[in-house]
Write a protein that holds these residues in place. Structure first.
Motif, PDB file in Angstrom:
ATOM      1  N   PRO A   2       2.914  19.168 -14.683  1.00 54.66           N
ATOM      2  CA  PRO A   2       3.739  17.972 -14.903  1.00 54.66           C
ATOM      3  C   PRO A   2       5.209  18.302 -14.634  1.00 54.66           C
ATOM      4  CG  PRO A   2       2.739  18.759 -16.971  1.00 54.66           C
ATOM      5  CD  PRO A   2       2.314  19.694 -15.889  1.00 54.66           C
ATOM      6  N   PRO A   3       5.998  17.269 -14.326  1.00 51.31           N
ATOM      7  CA  PRO A   3       7.419  17.504 -14.044  1.00 51.31           C
ATOM      8  C   PRO A   3       8.161  17.966 -15.298  1.00 51.31           C
ATOM      9  CG  PRO A   3       6.931  15.160 -14.146  1.00 51.31           C
ATOM     10  CD  PRO A   3       5.619  15.871 -14.219  1.00 51.31           C
ATOM     11  N   GLU A   4       9.311  18.589 -15.080  1.00 54.33           N
ATOM     12  CA  GLU A   4      10.177  18.987 -16.198  1.00 54.33           C
ATOM     13  C   GLU A   4      10.813  17.735 -16.811  1.00 54.33           C
ATOM     14  OE1 GLU A   4      10.999  22.081 -17.627  1.00 54.33           O
ATOM     15  OE2 GLU A   4       9.116  22.496 -16.588  1.00 54.33           O
ATOM     16  N   PRO A   5      11.006  17.737 -18.128  1.00 51.77           N
ATOM     17  CA  PRO A   5      11.696  16.594 -18.749  1.00 51.77           C
ATOM     18  C   PRO A   5      13.087  16.415 -18.160  1.00 51.77           C
ATOM     19  CG  PRO A   5      10.688  18.015 -20.417  1.00 51.77           C
ATOM     20  CD  PRO A   5      10.568  18.735 -19.121  1.00 51.77           C
ATOM     21  N   ALA A   6      13.446  15.165 -17.841  1.00 53.78           N
ATOM     22  CA  ALA A   6      14.749  14.898 -17.234  1.00 53.78           C
ATOM     23  C   ALA A   6      15.299  13.571 -17.728  1.00 53.78           C
ATOM     24  CB  ALA A   6      14.616  14.867 -15.713  1.00 53.78           C
ATOM     25  N   GLN A   7      16.632  13.415 -17.637  1.00 50.75           N
ATOM     26  CA  GLN A   7      17.269  12.167 -18.088  1.00 50.75           C
ATOM     27  C   GLN A   7      17.287  11.099 -17.009  1.00 50.75           C
ATOM     28  OE1 GLN A   7      21.074  12.600 -19.920  1.00 50.75           O
ATOM     29  NE2 GLN A   7      20.283  13.730 -21.672  1.00 50.75           N
ATOM     30  N   PHE A   9      15.568  10.210 -12.845  1.00 53.36           N
ATOM     31  CA  PHE A   9      14.630  10.651 -11.810  1.00 53.36           C
ATOM     32  C   PHE A   9      14.219   9.445 -10.966  1.00 53.36           C
ATOM     33  CE2 PHE A   9      12.865  10.563 -16.124  1.00 53.36           C
ATOM     34  CZ  PHE A   9      12.151   9.379 -16.075  1.00 53.36           C
ATOM     35  N   ALA A  26      15.980   7.678 -17.807  1.00 55.92           N
ATOM     36  CA  ALA A  26      14.736   7.745 -18.577  1.00 55.92           C
ATOM     37  C   ALA A  26      14.593   6.577 -19.550  1.00 55.92           C
ATOM     38  CB  ALA A  26      14.668   9.065 -19.349  1.00 55.92           C
ATOM     39  N   ARG A  27      15.737   6.016 -20.004  1.00 53.43           N
ATOM     40  CA  ARG A  27      15.705   4.945 -21.013  1.00 53.43           C
ATOM     41  C   ARG A  27      15.348   3.586 -20.436  1.00 53.43           C
ATOM     42  NH1 ARG A  27      21.700   6.041 -23.124  1.00 53.43           N
ATOM     43  NH2 ARG A  27      21.890   6.501 -20.913  1.00 53.43           N
ATOM     44  N   THR A  29      13.704   0.376 -19.421  1.00 51.00           N
ATOM     45  CA  THR A  29      12.429  -0.272 -19.693  1.00 51.00           C
ATOM     46  C   THR A  29      11.867  -0.860 -18.397  1.00 51.00           C
ATOM     47  OG1 THR A  29      13.452  -2.401 -20.147  1.00 51.00           O
ATOM     48  CG2 THR A  29      13.148  -0.908 -22.042  1.00 51.00           C
ATOM     49  N   MET A  69       7.959  -0.995 -22.858  1.00 49.89           N
ATOM     50  CA  MET A  69       7.390   0.033 -22.017  1.00 49.89           C
ATOM     51  C   MET A  69       8.509   0.640 -21.182  1.00 49.89           C
ATOM     52  SD  MET A  69       4.285  -0.591 -19.466  1.00 49.89           S
ATOM     53  CE  MET A  69       3.368   0.797 -18.914  1.00 49.89           C
ATOM     54  N   LEU A  70       8.538   1.959 -21.088  1.00 47.57           N
ATOM     55  CA  LEU A  70       9.490   2.594 -20.191  1.00 47.57           C
ATOM     56  C   LEU A  70       9.017   2.398 -18.755  1.00 47.57           C
ATOM     57  CD1 LEU A  70      10.110   5.927 -22.135  1.00 47.57           C
ATOM     58  CD2 LEU A  70      11.609   3.915 -22.036  1.00 47.57           C
ATOM     59  N   ALA A  72       9.190   4.396 -16.397  1.00 51.83           N
ATOM     60  CA  ALA A  72       8.504   5.615 -15.942  1.00 51.83           C
ATOM     61  C   ALA A  72       7.021   5.586 -16.289  1.00 51.83           C
ATOM     62  CB  ALA A  72       9.162   6.845 -16.564  1.00 51.83           C
ATOM     63  N   MET A  73       6.673   4.874 -17.390  1.00 51.22           N
ATOM     64  CA  MET A  73       5.276   4.821 -17.813  1.00 51.22           C
ATOM     65  C   MET A  73       4.440   3.907 -16.916  1.00 51.22           C
ATOM     66  SD  MET A  73       6.162   4.556 -21.871  1.00 51.22           S
ATOM     67  CE  MET A  73       4.526   4.135 -22.452  1.00 51.22           C
TER      68      MET A  73
ATOM     69  N   MET B   1      20.440   2.589 -26.828  1.00 52.48           N
ATOM     70  CA  MET B   1      19.565   3.771 -26.883  1.00 52.48           C
ATOM     71  C   MET B   1      20.355   5.041 -26.604  1.00 52.48           C
ATOM     72  SD  MET B   1      15.875   3.273 -25.024  1.00 52.48           S
ATOM     73  CE  MET B   1      15.525   1.564 -24.606  1.00 52.48           C
ATOM     74  N   PHE B   4      17.833  10.461 -23.683  1.00 54.76           N
ATOM     75  CA  PHE B   4      16.758  11.424 -23.945  1.00 54.76           C
ATOM     76  C   PHE B   4      16.152  11.846 -22.616  1.00 54.76           C
ATOM     77  CE2 PHE B   4      14.959   7.109 -24.563  1.00 54.76           C
ATOM     78  CZ  PHE B   4      13.999   7.092 -23.581  1.00 54.76           C
ATOM     79  N   THR B   5      15.456  12.962 -22.637  1.00 55.28           N
ATOM     80  CA  THR B   5      14.706  13.362 -21.450  1.00 55.28           C
ATOM     81  C   THR B   5      13.269  12.879 -21.614  1.00 55.28           C
ATOM     82  OG1 THR B   5      14.058  15.499 -22.353  1.00 55.28           O
ATOM     83  CG2 THR B   5      16.133  15.411 -21.137  1.00 55.28           C
ATOM     84  N   TYR B   6      12.609  12.726 -20.482  1.00 54.56           N
ATOM     85  CA  TYR B   6      11.248  12.183 -20.474  1.00 54.56           C
ATOM     86  C   TYR B   6      10.400  12.964 -19.489  1.00 54.56           C
ATOM     87  CZ  TYR B   6       7.472   9.120 -18.844  1.00 54.56           C
ATOM     88  OH  TYR B   6       6.258   8.622 -18.465  1.00 54.56           O
ATOM     89  N   ALA B   7       9.168  13.229 -19.874  1.00 55.74           N
ATOM     90  CA  ALA B   7       8.200  13.745 -18.907  1.00 55.74           C
ATOM     91  C   ALA B   7       6.801  13.522 -19.454  1.00 55.74           C
ATOM     92  CB  ALA B   7       8.408  15.236 -18.646  1.00 55.74           C
ATOM     93  N   ASP B  48       5.421  11.919 -22.797  1.00 55.82           N
ATOM     94  CA  ASP B  48       4.475  10.811 -22.563  1.00 55.82           C
ATOM     95  C   ASP B  48       3.055  11.376 -22.581  1.00 55.82           C
ATOM     96  OD1 ASP B  48       2.856   8.817 -21.553  1.00 55.82           O
ATOM     97  OD2 ASP B  48       4.185   8.309 -19.881  1.00 55.82           O
TER      98      ASP B  48
END
Lengths: 161, 328
Positions: A2-7, A9, A26-27, A29, A69-70, A72-73, B1, B4-7, B48
């Motif tokens: 999986p990708p690295e967590p990022a703010q 992308f 990332a925030r 919606t 829902m974000l 990204a999801m 908000m 935050f970071t997300y993955a 996630d």
């Protein structure tokens, strides 16, 4: 891996049969991505807390509130908005029924009402007025057009059945 | 908000590892997005977990039913085996939130839904659950929706979920995996904690835990079960009081087994052993139901705005027993 967590992308969103690549925080919606990035402003922002249903869209054919829902999801999933219902100039049967039954006043909740109704009819959950009221209980109309909304959904459900 | 970071994470071990580093999980997102929007939750990282293979309902050879933690509430509500074996669970799901939220929210996340207490959700006010030591605004504030059972001088916030109330009546257990790989089972009844003087700690979960799913044991099959939810409007609202009742009756109509739990009135999904005891061995009728249900409010402490919940709770339990026993 999986990708690295990022703010922020890049994401690719599938909306109304088209792919859109966009850079997001990332925030973001799904609702804000639809309106502010893809400029699909038919989906309305009401409470942004999942209470009013104005932002209802279909995700893989099922009703969701896009404010909870974000963006990204939603990657890899198929989003349908109010803009994706009509075929050219031909309205979707639920859209046509809303016009015919005068099922709105100010119109702000209408895209959400219609998307919710389309989902309910597809799920086979619009069989009676009581069921329609229950199934659309997550879509508030502050103008109080509820009686005509129920009539429109019943009419569209009957025609599609 | 807050930023935050997300993955996404790929498996339970990966999720647990991120959690040990301080990440919060996001699954359905229906509560998390509200908490983020209102500044109540300010995680540095969101992991996630939607890609974890924890979706769906299966039946064990012995008749137990397992529900994966990421099963959506609507998918669980639509499962014919669950509806047939444990109707109280399906009824609770049918009465939860709106169709849109049910398509998104997960059963694991529903156990972890945060309280709807007005002050917990309003970061401009003191709240011991959100900011330990800051005080409880609900004790003498707008407390119409707050708890009459299980509260403390530090917190009277209601755990608002319907599903765990129903799950208690069928002896369900939660399957949990820790970052070290160890698995454990916790009865839903013991999953949530009383607020006491640490209302910020709401469950028995530890950092690095992942909920894998739920199991409803085969021995709970065959009970007559039913869920009643009373709320301010006919649909899409939290319970003012709710009751899950599961009864086993012998051929003579006598109660041989009783499980009763209530929601909307307590700081955690609340079992009522005294009401169960009052029903055991009796031939169920409406008078017995009413007399037993009086005990539902045993130990209740009411506040300025929520005294109505005491009789409401008693009558909700009475109605649930009557309807479960088909005495109506």
């Amino acid at each position: 891996m999986p990708p690295e967590p990022a703010q922020s992308f890049a994401v690719t969103l599938r909306v109304n049969g088209q792919s859109f690549e966009t850079e997001i925080d990332a925030r973001t919606t799904l609702l804000d991505a639809l309106r502010d990035r893809l400029h699909l402003t038919g989906t309305k922002k009401g409470c942004a807390l999942g209470q009013c249903g104005a932002c209802t869209v279909l995700l893989d054919g099922k009703r969701v509130v896009s404010c909870l829902m974000l963006a990204a999801m939603a990657e890899g999933r198929e989003v349908t908005t109010i803009e994706g219902l009509a075929r050219g100039d031909e309205l979707h049967p639920v859209q046509a029924a809303f016009v015919e039954h005068d099922a709105f006043q100010c119109g702000y909740c209408t895209p959400g009402q219609i998307m919710s109704a389309v989902g309910a009819i597809r799920e086979g959950r619009a069989g009676s007025d009581d069921e329609i009221r229950e199934q659309l209980s997550g879509n508030l109309c502050r103008c109080g057009a509820y009686a005509n909304i129920v009539a429109a959904v019943r009419d569209a459900a009957t025609r599609e059945a | 908000m807050q930023p935050f970071t997300y993955a996404p994470v790929a498996d339970a071990a990966g999720a647990a590892a991120r959690a040990l580093q301080g990440a919060s999980f996001i699954a359905g997102g229906t509560d998390m997005l509200q908490l983020l929007q209102e500044g109540v939750a300010q995680p540095a990282e969101l992991a996630d977990i939607n890609r974890l293979p924890l979706q769906g309902i299966t039946e064990d050879a012995d008749g137990a039913i397992r529900i994966g933690a990421l099963t959506r509430l609507q998918d669980a509500a639509d499962d014919a085996r669950l509806r047939e074996a444990f109707p109280v669970v399906t009824e609770a799901l049918d009465l939860t939130a709106s169709p849109m939220v049910r398509h998104m929210a997960t059963v694991g996340g529903n156990l972890l839904q945060r309280t709807r207490c007005l002050y917990f959700r309003d970061v401009s006010t003191p709240c011991n659950k959100r900011l330990p030591g800051s005080g409880c605004s609900a004790l003498d504030g707008e407390n119409r929706h707050n708890a009459i059972l299980g509260g403390s001088e530090h917190c009277i916030a209601v755990q608002p979920s319907d599903l765990p109330v129903a799950l208690i009546s069928v002896d369900a257990e939660v399957q949990i995996q820790h970052a070290d790989g160890a698995e454990r089972w916790v009865p839903v009844e013991d999953f949530h904690r009383l607020p006491g003087d640490t209302p910020q700690i709401e469950t028995v979960l530890r950092q690095g835990d992942v909920i894998l799913g739920l199991r409803i044991p085969a021995h709970a099959r065959g009970r007559r079960s039913h869920y009643v939810k009373v709320r301010d409007r006919a649909s899409f609202s939290w319970a003012l009081a709710s009751a899950a009742v599961a009864l086993r009756l012998d051929e003579g109509g006598r109660v041989t087994e009783a499980r009763i739990a209530v929601g909307g009135v307590a700081t955690k999904p609340w079992r009522l052993p005294r009401v169960e005891q009052e029903l055991l061995g009796v031939r169920l009728d409406r008078d017995r139901a009413r007399l037993a249900a009086v005990w539902a409010a045993e130990g209740a402490v009411t506040r300025s705005g929520n005294a109505f919940k005491q009789p409401l709770l008693q009558r909700t339990v009475e109605r649930a027993i009557i309807e479960a026993g088909e005495l109506a």
